[in-house]
Write a protein that holds these residues in place. Structure first.
Motif, PDB file in Angstrom:
ATOM      1  N   ILE A  67       1.305  -0.964   0.140  1.00 50.51           N
ATOM      2  CA  ILE A  67      -0.129   0.124  -0.074  1.00 50.51           C
ATOM      3  C   ILE A  67       0.798   1.217   0.130  1.00 50.51           C
ATOM      4  N   GLU A  68       1.999   1.225   0.294  1.00 49.81           N
ATOM      5  CA  GLU A  68       3.039   1.990   0.582  1.00 49.81           C
ATOM      6  C   GLU A  68       3.521   2.668  -0.731  1.00 49.81           C
ATOM      7  N   SER A  69       4.228   1.387  -1.352  1.00 49.07           N
ATOM      8  CA  SER A  69       4.689   1.459  -2.075  1.00 49.07           C
ATOM      9  C   SER A  69       4.395   2.108  -3.438  1.00 49.07           C
ATOM     10  N   ARG A  70       2.573   1.516  -3.312  1.00 50.88           N
ATOM     11  CA  ARG A  70       1.534   2.049  -4.147  1.00 50.88           C
ATOM     12  C   ARG A  70       0.449   3.034  -3.627  1.00 50.88           C
ATOM     13  N   TRP A  71       0.361   4.091  -3.422  1.00 45.56           N
ATOM     14  CA  TRP A  71      -0.545   4.412  -3.069  1.00 45.56           C
ATOM     15  C   TRP A  71      -0.894   5.580  -3.700  1.00 45.56           C
ATOM     16  N   GLU A  72      -0.433   6.039  -4.919  1.00 49.95           N
ATOM     17  CA  GLU A  72      -0.768   6.869  -6.044  1.00 49.95           C
ATOM     18  C   GLU A  72      -2.173   5.295  -6.546  1.00 49.95           C
ATOM     19  N   GLU A  73      -1.652   4.892  -6.770  1.00 44.58           N
ATOM     20  CA  GLU A  73      -2.524   3.709  -7.393  1.00 44.58           C
ATOM     21  C   GLU A  73      -4.110   3.366  -6.516  1.00 44.58           C
ATOM     22  N   LEU A  74      -3.405   3.501  -5.360  1.00 53.66           N
ATOM     23  CA  LEU A  74      -4.277   2.079  -4.540  1.00 53.66           C
ATOM     24  C   LEU A  74      -5.199   3.682  -3.353  1.00 53.66           C
ATOM     25  N   VAL A  75      -4.738   4.762  -3.075  1.00 54.34           N
ATOM     26  CA  VAL A  75      -5.080   5.940  -2.154  1.00 54.34           C
ATOM     27  C   VAL A  75      -5.396   6.909  -3.315  1.00 54.34           C
ATOM     28  N   GLY A  76      -3.999   7.720  -3.775  1.00 52.82           N
ATOM     29  CA  GLY A  76      -4.462   8.376  -5.165  1.00 52.82           C
ATOM     30  C   GLY A  76      -5.047   9.997  -4.608  1.00 52.82           C
ATOM     31  N   ASP A  77      -6.733  10.398  -4.638  1.00 57.55           N
ATOM     32  CA  ASP A  77      -6.656  11.349  -4.574  1.00 57.55           C
ATOM     33  C   ASP A  77      -7.902  11.499  -3.018  1.00 57.55           C
ATOM     34  N   MET A  78      -8.139  10.223  -3.512  1.00 53.27           N
ATOM     35  CA  MET A  78      -9.613  10.070  -2.617  1.00 53.27           C
ATOM     36  C   MET A  78      -9.463   8.004  -2.312  1.00 53.27           C
ATOM     37  N   PRO A  79      -9.055   7.469  -0.634  1.00 51.81           N
ATOM     38  CA  PRO A  79      -9.085   6.201  -0.700  1.00 51.81           C
ATOM     39  C   PRO A  79     -10.416   5.453  -0.208  1.00 51.81           C
ATOM     40  N   VAL A  80     -10.332   4.642  -0.909  1.00 47.17           N
ATOM     41  CA  VAL A  80      -9.305   3.729  -1.290  1.00 47.17           C
ATOM     42  C   VAL A  80      -9.819   2.883  -2.320  1.00 47.17           C
ATOM     43  N   LYS A  81      -9.176   2.694  -3.331  1.00 44.77           N
ATOM     44  CA  LYS A  81      -9.799   1.879  -4.305  1.00 44.77           C
ATOM     45  C   LYS A  81     -10.345   0.609  -3.835  1.00 44.77           C
ATOM     46  N   VAL A  82     -11.374   0.512  -4.615  1.00 43.34           N
ATOM     47  CA  VAL A  82     -12.106  -1.494  -3.890  1.00 43.34           C
ATOM     48  C   VAL A  82     -11.250  -2.243  -4.813  1.00 43.34           C
ATOM     49  N   CYS A  83     -10.931  -2.279  -6.086  1.00 39.47           N
ATOM     50  CA  CYS A  83     -10.030  -2.942  -6.828  1.00 39.47           C
ATOM     51  C   CYS A  83      -9.140  -2.002  -7.811  1.00 39.47           C
ATOM     52  N   TYR A  84      -7.894  -3.145  -8.068  1.00 36.52           N
ATOM     53  CA  TYR A  84      -7.276  -2.293  -8.787  1.00 36.52           C
ATOM     54  C   TYR A  84      -6.574  -3.170  -9.922  1.00 36.52           C
ATOM     55  N   PRO A  85      -6.307  -3.345 -11.173  1.00 37.82           N
ATOM     56  CA  PRO A  85      -7.023  -2.242 -11.940  1.00 37.82           C
ATOM     57  C   PRO A  85      -8.067  -2.395 -12.154  1.00 37.82           C
ATOM     58  N   ALA A  86      -8.539  -1.367 -13.133  1.00 38.01           N
ATOM     59  CA  ALA A  86      -9.466  -1.808 -13.409  1.00 38.01           C
ATOM     60  C   ALA A  86      -9.679  -2.494 -14.764  1.00 38.01           C
ATOM     61  N   ILE A  87     -10.349  -2.970 -15.594  1.00 42.10           N
ATOM     62  CA  ILE A  87     -10.725  -3.706 -16.736  1.00 42.10           C
ATOM     63  C   ILE A  87     -11.387  -2.842 -17.864  1.00 42.10           C
ATOM     64  N   GLU A  88     -10.518  -3.190 -18.723  1.00 40.97           N
ATOM     65  CA  GLU A  88     -11.405  -2.657 -19.571  1.00 40.97           C
ATOM     66  C   GLU A  88     -11.029  -2.409 -20.956  1.00 40.97           C
ATOM     67  N   GLY A  89     -12.205  -2.164 -22.318  1.00 39.56           N
ATOM     68  CA  GLY A  89     -11.619  -2.220 -23.188  1.00 39.56           C
ATOM     69  C   GLY A  89     -12.209  -3.866 -23.350  1.00 39.56           C
ATOM     70  N   HIS A  90     -11.929  -4.880 -24.298  1.00 39.97           N
ATOM     71  CA  HIS A  90     -12.620  -5.812 -24.799  1.00 39.97           C
ATOM     72  C   HIS A  90     -13.342  -7.325 -23.559  1.00 39.97           C
ATOM     73  N   ASP A  91     -11.998  -6.926 -21.841  1.00 38.34           N
ATOM     74  CA  ASP A  91     -12.378  -7.576 -21.027  1.00 38.34           C
ATOM     75  C   ASP A  91     -13.127  -7.179 -20.584  1.00 38.34           C
ATOM     76  N   TRP A  92     -13.528  -5.706 -20.473  1.00 39.48           N
ATOM     77  CA  TRP A  92     -14.953  -5.105 -19.736  1.00 39.48           C
ATOM     78  C   TRP A  92     -16.543  -5.791 -20.509  1.00 39.48           C
ATOM     79  N   ARG A  93     -15.797  -5.963 -22.159  1.00 40.13           N
ATOM     80  CA  ARG A  93     -16.888  -5.871 -22.279  1.00 40.13           C
ATOM     81  C   ARG A  93     -17.784  -7.515 -22.434  1.00 40.13           C
ATOM     82  N   ILE A  94     -16.881  -8.356 -22.106  1.00 40.21           N
ATOM     83  CA  ILE A  94     -16.575  -9.725 -21.930  1.00 40.21           C
ATOM     84  C   ILE A  94     -17.073 -10.279 -20.252  1.00 40.21           C
ATOM     85  N   ILE A  95     -15.968  -9.646 -19.453  1.00 43.66           N
ATOM     86  CA  ILE A  95     -16.374  -9.684 -17.822  1.00 43.66           C
ATOM     87  C   ILE A  95     -17.199  -9.126 -16.908  1.00 43.66           C
TER      88      ILE A  95
END
Length: 558
Positions: free
Chosen positions: A413-441
């Motif tokens: 969490i400390e090492s990946r603060w920008e990814e997991l906390v950023g401007d508002m805590p906390v990411k429910v999951c990381y990373p987001a799924i997008e594109g073709h994966d988003w359509r299928i999943i």
């Protein structure tokens, strides 16, 4: 107390209890016995930030702090007395949060029984005017920490009463132990009567029963008992039966070859299709914690002893399985990268036949040199490498994670603060799924677009789980930093349900304002950081009999 003036409209699609129900709840809702114990002094600000090893509650070398045996006092402290309770001038945002939380309280026959999901009246209510089991947990903890256990006791008893209802979806009857996802109180001003209607999944999106509700109910029962010192509630025959029914659903024998629970998509906080079907980390961690809480709460009569034996065996198998096969760090990632496939024998290293080519590119950059986390899902030829906040925090709090693994999660969490906390805590999951994966999943779900809602959205409610995990590991400075980030915007933005964007910079496109668990999550985080003895009601210390896995077994025997 008068019935709350909350607009609770009727929904005929869910079952109802007649308002003339002759159950005498007055006998069940006796005030709990309070132990006359004064609240412990708060930790000094400096010792919290620096996690000084000289302080008796802070462990050395990042080791766990023994909060399980620290009693969380239940001495009542009203909203207006928070100055006396904490010995500090309360933050204006803290005061505002308490005011907001109290406005969401729901009453049944004059008794407070829960808090509605949101007070936002700007849109169609859908089911945001209902009391959700999982949503009420942070509210319950806030009331317990503030010395107000009555609403929590009422909630536990009311949901227990609902468990006994006949539960059907179309022509199929659900298991007897299933707890409701939510319930609604309807007030008839003409007859001056209250009616309760419950939803067990038959009205939910996707028609999925909530697997997590029963686990949260057991965890909350233990938190109430730990906070108040009142064991009479858990010892009630009805509460004992309720626990046994929940556990019977989870411990039943079937075709499973793993000790984990097989679940459908949408059965927990992520209640829409998000590719978490199978063995999601959130459910496994909650399952583990509920089992451990049940061990403490179950009476050791004939029924209790038989169930206790089954629980102990399952806990040993589950802890081994999760620590061995769900854990990912740099070494394990490298091992998977070099896996051979199509192995057939008890000596197979790649037991799940995971294809190395299925490793996502992002995970190689995401994994720090020091750090690790529990995978989102592990099953036949399937590893979900996404990081899920709730599952990993519960793994720490329940001691499913070893002390070393807990420290590694904090390092990540400390090492990946920008990814997991950023401007508002906390990411429910990381990373987001997008594109073709988003359509299928997701099935092209317009609400779960990339970096939104459950698909990489930032959820303020998770702040309380992060704070609790940080305190347990001896890293409260991480929680303090996250709370300071949230305080910059959360109240000003109207307590949104979630935030969108890669760093959580934008209020969610469909986020409800005045979301109750966003308010309660902040309150619990603040109170727990101010008085870490509160952690005892939601934290379990490591069971020394479940020794950490040092080397993987070459057999499948559990």
């Amino acid at each position: 107390m008068s019935v709350a003036s909350v607009d609770l409209t009727q929904n005929d699609s869910v079952k109802s209890v007649d308002s003339d129900d002759n159950i005498d709840f007055s006998k069940l809702l006796d005030k709990p016995r309070h132990l006359n114990i004064e609240r412990q002094r708060s930790l000094d600000e400096k010792s919290l930030v620096e996690a000084s090893p000289r302080h008796p509650l802070i462990a050395e070398n990042g080791r766990h702090m023994d909060f399980e045996n620290v009693f969380s006092p239940s001495k009542r402290s009203s909203f207006n007395s928070c100055n006396a309770q904490y010995g500090l001038e309360p933050h204006l945002m803290f005061v505002e949060a308490w005011e907001a939380l109290r406005k969401t309280m729901v009453y049944f026959r004059g008794q407070p029984v829960g808090t509605i999901a949101a007070l936002d009246n700007s849109d169609e209510k859908l089911n945001y005017d209902q009391v959700f089991v999982r949503d009420f947990v942070p509210s319950a903890l806030a009331f317990l920490m503030n010395g107000e256990p009555e609403i929590v006791k009422n909630f536990i008893l009311k949901t227990l009463r609902l468990q006994s209802w006949e539960k059907k979806i179309d022509r199929f009857q659900l298991g007897e132990g299933v707890m409701p996802a939510s319930f609604k109180v309807l007030h008839d001003p003409v007859r001056n009567t209250d009616t309760i209607m419950a939803d067990f999944g038959e009205s939910a999106i996707g028609r999925v029963a909530p697997v997590d509700s029963g686990f949260w109910w057991i965890i909350l029962l233990r938190a109430y008992t730990k906070s108040t010192g009142d064991t009479s509630l858990a010892e009630m025959p009805d509460c004992q039966k309720g626990m046994r029914l929940i556990l019977a659903l989870c411990l039943s024998e079937g075709f499973d070859t793993f000790p984990t629970l097989l679940c459908a998509d949408g059965c927990s906080m992520i209640d829409r299709r998000m590719g978490v079907y199978g063995y999601p980390i959130e459910i496994q961690a909650l399952f583990f914690m509920a089992l451990r809480c049940a061990l403490v709460l179950l009476k050791q009569d004939d029924q209790g002893k038989e169930l206790t034996d089954r629980i102990v065996k399952r806990l040993h198998a589950l802890s081994f399985h999760m620590r061995s096969y769900f854990w990912l760090d740099l070494k394990q990632l490298n091992d998977i990268y070099r896996y051979k496939t199509e192995e057939y024998s008890h000596t197979a290293v790649n037991k799940f036949n995971v294809m190395p080519d299925s490793l996502p590119e992002w995970v190689f950059d995401f994994m720090p040199t020091y750090g690790g986390y529990f995978l989102g899902n592990v099953g036949p030829s399937n590893m979900d490498f996404r990081w899920f906040c709730l599952g990993n925090c519960i793994a720490i709090l329940s001691s499913l994670a070893t002390p070393e693994q807990s420290t590694a999660i904090m390092d990540l969490i400390e090492s990946r603060w920008e990814e997991l906390v950023g401007d508002m805590p906390v990411k429910v999951c990381y990373p987001a799924i997008e594109g073709h994966d988003w359509r299928i999943i997701t099935g092209c779900d317009p609400k779960n677009t990339r970096w939104s809602y459950h698909n990489g959205g930032s959820w303020p409610v998770l702040l309380w789980l992060l704070t609790a995990a940080c305190i347990k590991v001896g890293r409260p400075q991480i929680a303090r930093r996250a709370i300071e980030v949230a305080e910059l915007r959360l109240a000003k933005d109207g307590w949104p349900e979630y935030y969108d964007g890669k760093s959580g910079r934008y209020i969610g496109k469909q986020a409800r304002k005045h979301q109750t668990w966003s308010v309660a999550g902040y309150l619990v985080a603040k109170m727990m950081l101010e008085d870490p003895s509160h952690l005892g009601m939601i934290s379990l210390e490591e069971d020394k009999q479940m020794k950490p896995t040092i080397k993987r077994s070459s057999s499948w025997s559990f």
